[in-house]
Design a protein around this motif. Structure first.
Motif, PDB file in Angstrom:
ATOM      1  N   GLY A   1      35.257  53.882  51.169  1.00  0.00           N
ATOM      2  CA  GLY A   1      35.939  52.622  50.901  1.00  0.00           C
ATOM      3  C   GLY A   1      36.109  52.358  49.420  1.00  0.00           C
ATOM      4  N   PRO A   2      36.919  51.378  49.065  1.00  0.00           N
ATOM      5  CA  PRO A   2      37.161  51.084  47.645  1.00  0.00           C
ATOM      6  C   PRO A   2      35.942  50.472  46.981  1.00  0.00           C
ATOM      7  CG  PRO A   2      38.222  49.442  49.024  1.00  0.00           C
ATOM      8  CD  PRO A   2      37.679  50.487  49.953  1.00  0.00           C
ATOM      9  N   LYS A   3      35.776  50.765  45.708  1.00  0.00           N
ATOM     10  CA  LYS A   3      34.666  50.232  44.923  1.00  0.00           C
ATOM     11  C   LYS A   3      35.199  49.185  43.937  1.00  0.00           C
ATOM     12  CE  LYS A   3      31.657  53.181  46.623  1.00  0.00           C
ATOM     13  NZ  LYS A   3      32.578  53.934  47.477  1.00  0.00           N
ATOM     14  N   PRO A   4      34.429  48.158  43.634  1.00  0.00           N
ATOM     15  CA  PRO A   4      34.869  47.161  42.644  1.00  0.00           C
ATOM     16  C   PRO A   4      34.893  47.750  41.238  1.00  0.00           C
ATOM     17  CG  PRO A   4      32.636  46.703  43.363  1.00  0.00           C
ATOM     18  CD  PRO A   4      33.133  47.811  44.228  1.00  0.00           C
ATOM     19  N   PHE A   5      35.745  47.213  40.411  1.00  0.00           N
ATOM     20  CA  PHE A   5      35.888  47.690  39.044  1.00  0.00           C
ATOM     21  C   PHE A   5      36.169  46.502  38.135  1.00  0.00           C
ATOM     22  CE2 PHE A   5      39.923  47.989  41.262  1.00  0.00           C
ATOM     23  CZ  PHE A   5      40.784  47.283  40.433  1.00  0.00           C
ATOM     24  N   PRO A   6      35.756  46.568  36.867  1.00  0.00           N
ATOM     25  CA  PRO A   6      36.014  45.456  35.937  1.00  0.00           C
ATOM     26  C   PRO A   6      37.449  45.473  35.441  1.00  0.00           C
ATOM     27  CG  PRO A   6      34.808  47.184  34.828  1.00  0.00           C
ATOM     28  CD  PRO A   6      34.906  47.604  36.277  1.00  0.00           C
TER      29      PRO A   6
ATOM     30  N   LEU B   1      47.176  42.471  47.531  1.00  0.00           N
ATOM     31  CA  LEU B   1      47.110  43.891  47.232  1.00  0.00           C
ATOM     32  C   LEU B   1      45.845  44.207  46.433  1.00  0.00           C
ATOM     33  CD1 LEU B   1      50.845  44.491  46.257  1.00  0.00           C
ATOM     34  CD2 LEU B   1      49.751  44.744  48.482  1.00  0.00           C
ATOM     35  N   LEU B   2      45.341  43.215  45.713  1.00  0.00           N
ATOM     36  CA  LEU B   2      44.055  43.290  45.052  1.00  0.00           C
ATOM     37  C   LEU B   2      43.186  42.147  45.548  1.00  0.00           C
ATOM     38  CD1 LEU B   2      44.953  44.023  41.295  1.00  0.00           C
ATOM     39  CD2 LEU B   2      44.418  45.657  43.080  1.00  0.00           C
ATOM     40  N   THR B   3      41.892  42.351  45.500  1.00  0.00           N
ATOM     41  CA  THR B   3      40.937  41.308  45.882  1.00  0.00           C
ATOM     42  C   THR B   3      40.031  41.036  44.697  1.00  0.00           C
ATOM     43  OG1 THR B   3      40.953  42.018  48.190  1.00  0.00           O
ATOM     44  CG2 THR B   3      39.117  40.644  47.484  1.00  0.00           C
ATOM     45  N   ARG B   4      39.847  39.776  44.391  1.00  0.00           N
ATOM     46  CA  ARG B   4      38.968  39.400  43.293  1.00  0.00           C
ATOM     47  C   ARG B   4      37.545  39.267  43.804  1.00  0.00           C
ATOM     48  NH1 ARG B   4      40.525  34.207  39.827  1.00  0.00           N
ATOM     49  NH2 ARG B   4      39.884  33.177  41.756  1.00  0.00           N
ATOM     50  N   ILE B   5      36.626  39.903  43.098  1.00  0.00           N
ATOM     51  CA  ILE B   5      35.213  39.906  43.477  1.00  0.00           C
ATOM     52  C   ILE B   5      34.446  39.034  42.502  1.00  0.00           C
ATOM     53  CG2 ILE B   5      33.200  41.323  43.968  1.00  0.00           C
ATOM     54  CD1 ILE B   5      35.560  41.912  45.765  1.00  0.00           C
ATOM     55  N   GLY B   6      33.613  38.148  43.023  1.00  0.00           N
ATOM     56  CA  GLY B   6      32.789  37.309  42.161  1.00  0.00           C
ATOM     57  C   GLY B   6      33.421  35.951  41.937  1.00  0.00           C
ATOM     58  N   HIS B   7      32.829  35.166  41.037  1.00  0.00           N
ATOM     59  CA  HIS B   7      33.237  33.802  40.755  1.00  0.00           C
ATOM     60  C   HIS B   7      33.678  33.664  39.306  1.00  0.00           C
ATOM     61  CE1 HIS B   7      31.641  32.536  44.642  1.00  0.00           C
ATOM     62  NE2 HIS B   7      30.572  33.259  44.371  1.00  0.00           N
ATOM     63  N   ASP B   8      34.359  32.548  39.040  1.00  0.00           N
ATOM     64  CA  ASP B   8      34.879  32.308  37.694  1.00  0.00           C
ATOM     65  C   ASP B   8      33.785  32.106  36.657  1.00  0.00           C
ATOM     66  OD1 ASP B   8      37.366  32.475  38.773  1.00  0.00           O
ATOM     67  OD2 ASP B   8      37.610  30.302  39.035  1.00  0.00           O
ATOM     68  N   ASP B   9      32.602  31.684  37.091  1.00  0.00           N
ATOM     69  CA  ASP B   9      31.542  31.372  36.137  1.00  0.00           C
ATOM     70  C   ASP B   9      30.642  32.563  35.827  1.00  0.00           C
ATOM     71  OD1 ASP B   9      30.497  31.521  38.634  1.00  0.00           O
ATOM     72  OD2 ASP B   9      29.316  29.684  38.531  1.00  0.00           O
ATOM     73  N   GLN B  10      31.029  33.769  36.235  1.00  0.00           N
ATOM     74  CA  GLN B  10      30.229  34.945  35.931  1.00  0.00           C
ATOM     75  C   GLN B  10      30.317  35.281  34.450  1.00  0.00           C
ATOM     76  OE1 GLN B  10      31.626  38.000  38.606  1.00  0.00           O
ATOM     77  NE2 GLN B  10      29.928  37.678  39.999  1.00  0.00           N
ATOM     78  N   LEU B  11      29.170  35.626  33.866  1.00  0.00           N
ATOM     79  CA  LEU B  11      29.138  35.925  32.439  1.00  0.00           C
ATOM     80  C   LEU B  11      29.700  37.304  32.133  1.00  0.00           C
ATOM     81  CD1 LEU B  11      25.609  34.508  31.538  1.00  0.00           C
ATOM     82  CD2 LEU B  11      27.828  33.405  31.253  1.00  0.00           C
ATOM     83  N   ASP B  12      29.576  38.246  33.065  1.00  0.00           N
ATOM     84  CA  ASP B  12      30.034  39.608  32.798  1.00  0.00           C
ATOM     85  C   ASP B  12      31.485  39.837  33.195  1.00  0.00           C
ATOM     86  OD1 ASP B  12      29.552  39.258  35.437  1.00  0.00           O
ATOM     87  OD2 ASP B  12      28.572  41.187  35.765  1.00  0.00           O
ATOM     88  N   GLY B  13      32.238  38.789  33.486  1.00  0.00           N
ATOM     89  CA  GLY B  13      33.659  38.932  33.776  1.00  0.00           C
ATOM     90  C   GLY B  13      33.933  39.202  35.241  1.00  0.00           C
ATOM     91  N   LEU B  14      35.191  39.059  35.606  1.00  0.00           N
ATOM     92  CA  LEU B  14      35.598  39.257  36.986  1.00  0.00           C
ATOM     93  C   LEU B  14      35.720  40.731  37.314  1.00  0.00           C
ATOM     94  CD1 LEU B  14      38.358  36.523  37.314  1.00  0.00           C
ATOM     95  CD2 LEU B  14      36.064  36.462  38.242  1.00  0.00           C
ATOM     96  N   LYS B  15      35.572  41.032  38.579  1.00  0.00           N
ATOM     97  CA  LYS B  15      35.796  42.375  39.095  1.00  0.00           C
ATOM     98  C   LYS B  15      36.821  42.315  40.216  1.00  0.00           C
ATOM     99  CE  LYS B  15      31.359  44.438  37.832  1.00  0.00           C
ATOM    100  NZ  LYS B  15      30.189  45.214  38.311  1.00  0.00           N
TER     101      LYS B  15
END
Length: 433
Positions: free
Chosen positions: A347-352, A386-400
């Motif tokens: 399956g697909p893996k998340p990426f920054p 076509l893309l899915t956003r992983i995580g929340h807007d308040d994450q310090l390390d940026g969206l994935k």
């Protein structure tokens, strides 16, 4: 017991039927709101928070329901009020029936600067007009604007029934959830009611009611079916779909009116919408999925290619695949044991986002500046699912992000892009295949 039971008998039933005819596909929300309101002479809940995306019928449902039930109410659009004083004075003006005009020099009925003044004047006005024996509803549309006003405004409006000692219910209409409203110091919790997006069947049922009288309903339903087949994947806004339906219907009817055809579906309909082009064809190439009906902009295709490579290639392989001078790499130690398994099975893996842009700039055959247009096209790909956003807007390390399309879909998109990319994308990244 709903508010319509006040006048028991056929009149109440007629109003319920009338509401269901006007407010299509919102029967559940109507029943919930009526059960919360109760009888007009009974105390209602102090505050109701209604939220949902734009064009989901929040304002129209509340306005139609209050007018049909003939309940005393005030409806204020908070966009028109950039200060709490304007908000207070608009509410008092509507309760008094005072309209701003050249005769009164566009001045308000009463001057009201603070929340304490508003509570006092509101209570006084209710008793003068003898409205204290029934529930008064204050509807605040675009309520998210209240967060930009005084800190005590929102908690005061939530407890207005207690402060004014009057049977009043404040209804907040917003496009964001209540958690974004709640003050850090705490406040009175309202009843929350969610208005979901209209489904495709709901939109078909609503838009079919707009058919012109000179055409039969079946003909217009067929047209709406084709229209939703084109635009539903990229637009769920009822207002915009109504505009598109009215805009394109004359062209759809043109062959029929000229006598050249009895029924002719739309062969090609183009419109530029949110940075991408939507196309519909009668004959599609074999093997293409429903997503292949979407013709993406040039750079959006490469962003999607980069996202697919980011999801299915290990990050440690980027140097070998996308750098010209990556040095020598031993084949025996290049792949780890767990990487020999097909990534399509895992399956697909998340990426920054940084990795997505790095691959994008390495595969695109021209120099592209990192402008707002590129980032808006990434948002468009997320909207298209076509893309899915992983995580929340308040994450310090940026969206994935994570790519959700299949290899067949990527092949189909690449087949109609530049020939250079077709040879590049599926020969070099051997780990993907």
């Amino acid at each position: 017991m709903s508010a319509l039971n006040l006048n028991s008998g056929d009149g109440a039933d007629d109003r319920v039927l009338l509401l269901r005819e006007k407010l299509i596909c919102r029967d559940s929300q109507i029943s919930t709101v009526l059960s919360i309101m109760g009888e007009p002479h009974h105390y209602s809940y102090p505050s109701i928070f209604v939220y949902g995306h734009t064009a989901t019928g929040k304002t129209y449902v509340m306005q139609t329901l209050l007018k049909t039930c003939k309940l005393p109410h005030v409806i204020v659009n908070c966009v028109e009020c950039f200060s709490s004083r304007m908000l207070f004075e608009q509410i008092l003006n509507q309760l008094q029936g005072h309209c701003l005009s050249p005769e009164n020099e566009y001045s308000s009925f009463l001057r009201c600067d603070t929340l304490n003044d508003f509570v006092r004047l509101f209570k006084q006005l209710i008793h003068e007009q003898n409205l204290h024996e029934q529930t008064i509803y204050i509807v605040l549309d675009k309520a998210e604007k209240l967060r930009e006003m005084d800190a005590n405004l929102l908690p005061g409006l939530l407890r207005l029934q207690e402060l004014a000692e009057t049977n009043v219910t404040v209804i907040f209409l917003s496009e964001i959830v209540w958690e974004k409203f709640r003050p850090s110091t705490g406040c009175f919790e309202p009843i929350t009611l969610y208005f979901p997006d209209y489904s495709k069947a709901d939109l078909l049922k609503i838009l079919t009611h707009d058919h012109p009288k000179e055409f039969c309903a079946d003909f217009y339903t067929s047209y709406i079916n084709i229209l939703l087949g084109v635009f539903y994947m990229v637009c769920r806004d009822l207002k915009e779909l109504r505009h598109l339906a009215a805009l394109n219907f004359p062209k759809f009817c043109e062959p029929v009116l000229k006598g050249k055809a009895i029924f002719l579906p739309i062969k090609r309909l183009q419109t530029l919408y949110r940075d991408f082009l939507v196309l519909t064809f009668i004959f599609s190439p074999p093997g293409l999925s429903a997503h292949a009906h979407i013709e993406l902009p040039y750079y959006s295709k490469f962003l999607l290619f980069a996202a697919y490579l980011s999801s299915y290639n290990p990050a440690r392989t980027d140097k070998r695949f996308f750098l010209k001078h990556h040095g020598k790499i031993k084949k025996t130690a290049f792949l780890k044991k767990h990487e020999k398994t097909s990534n399509h099975l895992l399956g697909p893996k998340p990426f920054p986002l940084d990795r997505l842009l790095a691959i994008f700039y390495s595969i695109v055959d021209s120099r592209v500046a990192p402008t707002a247009s590129i980032f808006s096209q990434i948002s468009s790909l997320v909207t298209l699912q076509l893309l899915t956003r992983i995580g929340h807007d308040d994450q310090l390390d940026g969206l994935k992000y994570k790519c959700t399309v299949t290899l067949d879909f990527i092949r189909a998109i690449a087949r109609y892009t530049t020939p250079l990319w077709v040879g590049f994308s599926f020969n070099i990244p051997s780990v993907v295949l």
